[in-house]
Scaffold this active site. Structure first.
Site, mmCIF file in Angstrom:
data_model
loop_
_atom_site.group_PDB
_atom_site.id
_atom_site.type_symbol
_atom_site.label_atom_id
_atom_site.label_comp_id
_atom_site.label_asym_id
_atom_site.label_seq_id
_atom_site.Cartn_x
_atom_site.Cartn_y
_atom_site.Cartn_z
ATOM 1 N N ASP A 177 -3.253 3.860 0.972
ATOM 2 C CA ASP A 177 -2.252 2.789 0.860
ATOM 3 C C ASP A 177 -1.396 3.102 -0.365
ATOM 4 O OD1 ASP A 177 -1.000 0.214 1.365
ATOM 5 O OD2 ASP A 177 -2.046 -0.474 -0.442
ATOM 6 N N GLU A 261 0.110 4.481 6.519
ATOM 7 C CA GLU A 261 0.850 3.357 7.070
ATOM 8 C C GLU A 261 2.312 3.756 7.227
ATOM 9 O OE1 GLU A 261 1.411 -1.423 6.137
ATOM 10 O OE2 GLU A 261 0.813 -0.044 4.544
ATOM 11 N N ASP A 343 -5.284 -3.762 -2.543
ATOM 12 C CA ASP A 343 -4.905 -2.411 -2.139
ATOM 13 C C ASP A 343 -6.065 -1.645 -1.518
ATOM 14 O OD1 ASP A 343 -2.321 -2.848 -3.086
ATOM 15 O OD2 ASP A 343 -2.885 -2.276 -5.121
#
Length: 363
Positions: A177, A261, A343
């Site tokens: 992330d 992502e 996170d």
């Protein structure tokens, strides 16, 4: 490369000639379409260039003819990308661009023993060749940076095939992330600090920019001030690339698959409070480095959709937290009472989502 004074002049001539031919070809294609509603081919442009444009502009003969013809190929490629990929209409080249370059498709040689590159019309140029290579020499790109450094980038056909993709499992996959506070947070719980090279150099940049703006345009003092500013920008770019290369190489070598992502960075940069920090992080260039290094080593890049709720979903029980905002860095799940770091929880969910069949997108 380290050209001498005469070679620098000849390289500058090539920059100007190739820029002139590119702009001329682009103008011809635009005018032809406006007048006749059809496109003029590269071969028609080549015929006009050889028989009409070059005789009318004698200075173009000082540049290598193959380099000029390569500009016509670049114009065609620019229009192809515009129609197929919708990357934006081709733009005219300016001599004020920070990086000037031209391409040499053939008739150049590389001498590794003497560290020399022989270029048509220019001769043998001293160079630091950081890598020996074997194969068929393709296009070479000669460029000059805004700090006055000369580079040559050579495309080589080595005949080697990319390795087959290696098998991966949940244990050999890692979720990442990316963020602003921490550059990357891994599903293992590890956090990689964001170095923020631009932010750390911002005060110095402001000082140097003021010095440039206060100098008289066209003066030597302005050129000196502009050079100092350009060197600092180049240093920031080099620092960022060095950091991303080291981190991407480490992640690719230690894992069989990496889950990421999908981010719409352009839309995120419309938030003026975060735009500078997002640009400083340069997530897109980091992802590009991961993708091509994964191809080199036979690793896999997995992607999840842009709208997957990776941060708001509890990675333990699946509870969906609608009230989570950007300022909330930690939260507790009301269902299973698990305390989450925002996170780390997102990185774990990215890994889980990527391994599900409905979200399985392999790069």
């Amino acid at each position: 490369m380290y050209p001498n004074k005469d070679q620098k002049r000849l390289i500058k001539v090539h920059f100007g000639a190739c820029r002139f031919v590119y702009n001329w070809a682009l103008e011809q294609k635009i005018k032809t379409y406006e007048q006749y509603n059809k496109s003029i081919s590269r071969f028609d442009l080549q015929r006009i260039l050889v028989h009409e444009v070059k005789p009318a502009n004698e200075w173009l003969k000082e540049a290598n003819s193959q380099a000029l013809l390569a500009c016509l190929v670049n114009v065609k490629s620019a229009f192809t990308r515009f129609f197929r990929e919708k990357t934006g209409f081709p733009r005219f080249k300016s001599k004020k661009n920070s990086v000037q370059s031209y391409q040499m498709p053939q008739h150049y040689t590389v001498n590794f023993e003497k560290s020399l590159v022989k270029l048509p019309k220019i001769g043998e140029v001293k160079a630091i060749l950081h890598r020996r290579f074997e194969g068929t020499l393709k296009t070479a790109t000669i460029s000059k940076t805004c700090t006055g450094k000369y580079y040559i980038s050579i495309l080589v056909e080595d005949g080697k095939e990319l390795p087959a993709k290696q098998d991966f499992s949940e244990s050999t996959t890692i979720g990442i992330d990316v963020g602003i506070k921490d550059f990357a947070v891994l599903s293992t719980g590890e956090k990689v600090e964001n170095p923020k090279y631009l932010k750390n150099s911002l005060n110095r940049l402001k000082v140097l920019q003021k010095r440039v703006s206060r100098k008289v345009k066209g003066s030597k003092n302005r050129d000196k001030a502009r050079l100092l500013l350009s060197k600092l920008h180049e240093k920031i770019s080099n620092q960022r690339n060095d950091f991303q290369h080291k981190l991407s190489s480490k992640l690719i070598s230690e894992n069989q698959a990496i889950a990421l992502e999908t981010l719409n960075v352009k839309s995120m940069q419309k938030n003026h409070c975060l735009a500078q920090s997002i640009s400083d992080s340069a997530w897109s260039s980091f992802v590009i480095k991961l993708e091509y290094k994964a191809e080199w080593l036979g690793k896999t890049i997995l992607r999840i959709g842009q709208f997957e709720p990776s941060s708001k979903l509890c990675s333990v029980c699946g509870y969906y937290n609608l009230d989570l905002t950007l300022k909330d860095r930690e939260w507790e799940c009301p269902d299973c009472n698990t305390k989450h770091d925002r996170d780390i929880n997102a990185a774990i969910n990215i890994k889980k989502f990527s391994l599900q069949d409905q979200n399985f997108i392999v790069i």
